[in-house]
Motif scaffolding. Structure first.
Motif, PDB file in Angstrom:
ATOM      1  N   PRO A   1       0.812  -1.222   0.000  1.00  0.00           N
ATOM      2  CA  PRO A   1       0.000   0.000   0.000  1.00  0.00           C
ATOM      3  C   PRO A   1       0.847   1.276   0.000  1.00  0.00           C
ATOM      4  O   PRO A   1       0.549   2.219  -0.762  1.00  0.00           O
ATOM      5  CB  PRO A   1      -0.824  -0.128   1.284  1.00  0.00           C
ATOM      6  N   ARG A   2       1.887   1.314   0.849  1.00  0.00           N
ATOM      7  CA  ARG A   2       2.735   2.502   0.903  1.00  0.00           C
ATOM      8  C   ARG A   2       3.519   2.673  -0.390  1.00  0.00           C
ATOM      9  O   ARG A   2       3.779   3.800  -0.831  1.00  0.00           O
ATOM     10  CB  ARG A   2       3.685   2.428   2.100  1.00  0.00           C
ATOM     11  N   PHE A   3       3.911   1.559  -0.990  1.00  0.00           N
ATOM     12  CA  PHE A   3       4.652   1.639  -2.243  1.00  0.00           C
ATOM     13  C   PHE A   3       3.793   2.270  -3.335  1.00  0.00           C
ATOM     14  O   PHE A   3       4.257   3.130  -4.095  1.00  0.00           O
ATOM     15  CB  PHE A   3       5.124   0.241  -2.665  1.00  0.00           C
ATOM     16  N   CYS A   4       2.553   1.856  -3.409  1.00  0.00           N
ATOM     17  CA  CYS A   4       1.657   2.427  -4.422  1.00  0.00           C
ATOM     18  C   CYS A   4       1.467   3.929  -4.216  1.00  0.00           C
ATOM     19  O   CYS A   4       1.391   4.698  -5.183  1.00  0.00           O
ATOM     20  CB  CYS A   4       0.297   1.721  -4.390  1.00  0.00           C
ATOM     21  N   GLU A   5       1.413   4.355  -2.948  1.00  0.00           N
ATOM     22  CA  GLU A   5       1.353   5.788  -2.655  1.00  0.00           C
ATOM     23  C   GLU A   5       2.623   6.488  -3.108  1.00  0.00           C
ATOM     24  O   GLU A   5       2.573   7.564  -3.715  1.00  0.00           O
ATOM     25  CB  GLU A   5       1.161   6.011  -1.158  1.00  0.00           C
TER      26      GLU A   5
END
Length: 413
Positions: free
Chosen positions: A271-275
């Motif tokens: 999730p953080r990577f996609c952000e």
């Protein structure tokens, strides 16, 4: 910490102060271990052939790069040098006398030479039962290749499987960098000798300790070797275009540099990577919404990440990974490493005085003792620079005896 010449030296005892090491070794791996232990405070006496000394003294060029004596200095800083003809019985007697007053003898001479020069463990154990005897070979003390000469390019890099496994299938094997296996093995040697000294302090007993470049490399690539050992199969070569975990891969940035991502637990970071890459739609894309799905569609995801990473320079990706608490790092050139603020802040480099008033920059050894800090004790010695001093102070020779040894060709005039 006190200033000595152009270098700084801690004015506290080194962790190995009072330990005397005889180094009868050439080239890189064993001398590198001697240099580390000299940094730690040991007195390291390098025993060299009067005819030219350690071969690394003349090793001044790599791939056309003219380095002068920098590699000699790296591997032999802080040591003493004696020139001693070990092909004579008198020279061997001198070495035995020094061994009787030493804690460690470290050698990488070929097994046949050890017997010829009476430098085998049994002989030296009789001279000094408390002696810790360290022997480095290329391929191991036993077995059909025990007598073979071994350098890190062959015994470490090539024989272990590392060379084949870091190379692209169908392409020529990838060569090693100079000394990469030797300097890695040097830390194994320093650790093994330190453990043997600890055992001696508890029991009073000396120890014979064997090391090999080959075994050191097999340990270094142990995760691959363990797979082969357990299942009779190899972990596949990594193909960056089809990385099974696209979040554990290297990508080119807009400034034509590279950034390595290292997120093994990809579900945790997804999730953080996609952000971070400003692609929120990817998070719930059914092709990529779990580690298993990302692995199944890895080629497509690698292509997407490639395209995104190529839009920003490496420095921006470093900052974004910090901001989003992701794991990754720059792929640096060596020329960048020597000015890296993180390396500088942690004392990766040091300097000492060459002895002529000029500064000698050096890579520092990679163990930091906080209460007894390490420091380079000085530049590498000239051939035989300390012969008379060592023979008189350690071997308790009289001046007249030294004159006789010179006449016999055992030590130089």
């Amino acid at each position: 910490m006190v200033k000595i010449g152009l270098g700084w030296r801690w004015n506290v005892a080194g962790i190995m102060q009072g330990v005397r090491i005889l180094e009868v070794a050439t080239w890189v791996a064993a001398p590198s271990a001697g240099a580390v232990m000299a940094d730690w405070g040991a007195e390291v006496i390098k025993v060299e052939n009067p005819e030219g000394g350690d071969a690394i003294r003349g090793f001044t060029s790599i791939e056309g790069f003219q380095g002068g004596d920098i590699w000699w200095q790296l591997l032999n800083r802080g040591k003493k040098s004696i020139a001693l003809n070990l092909s004579t019985e008198e020279g061997q007697a001198v070495l035995h006398r020094l061994a009787a007053a030493s804690d460690v003898l470290l050698t990488n001479l070929q097994i046949g030479l050890l017997d010829r020069f009476r430098l085998d463990y049994q002989t030296l154990h009789e001279v000094n039962p408390r002696l810790v005897y360290g022997l480095l070979t290329g391929y191991g003390y036993d077995g059909p290749d025990r007598h073979l000469p071994g350098y890190d390019y062959s015994a470490y890099w090539a024989r272990s499987g590392i060379m084949e496994h870091v190379s692209e299938p169908g392409r020529p094997p990838r060569p090693a960098r100079p000394g990469i296996g030797d300097n890695s093995t040097s830390m194994v040697i320093a650790a093994g000798l330190s453990a043997a000294l600890f055992h001696r302090e508890r029991t009073g007993e000396g120890q014979e300790v064997h090391f090999s470049l080959y075994h050191s490399a097999v340990w270094a690539i142990g995760m691959d070797v363990q797979a082969a050992l357990s299942f009779g199969a190899e972990i596949p070569h990594t193909n960056p275009d089809r990385a099974r975990n696209p979040l554990w891969n290297a990508y080119k940035t807009s400034d034509d540099l590279w950034f390595q991502m290292v997120m093994l637990q990809s579900d945790r970071f997804w999730p953080r990577f996609c952000e971070a890459i400003e692609s929120p739609a990817l998070q719930d894309d059914p092709r990529f919404d779990s580690h298993a799905n990302r692995e199944q569609h890895s080629e497509a995801l690698v292509a997407i990440i490639k395209e995104v990473v190529a839009t920003r320079p490496r420095e921006e990706w470093e900052q974004r990974f910090k901001d989003f608490n992701l794991v990754g790092g720059r792929v640096q050139r060596v020329i960048e490493t020597v000015s890296d603020p993180q390396a500088l802040a942690n004392g990766f480099f040091t300097e000492t005085d060459r002895g002529d008033g000029s500064a000698l920059p050096l890579v520092s050894s990679p163990v930091k003792f906080k209460q007894n800090p390490t420091s380079v004790q000085g530049p590498a010695p000239e051939l035989g620079q300390n012969t008379e001093e060592v023979l008189m102070d350690v071997g308790a020779y009289e001046w007249e005896e030294l004159e006789r040894l010179k006449e016999q060709g055992v030590i130089p005039w």
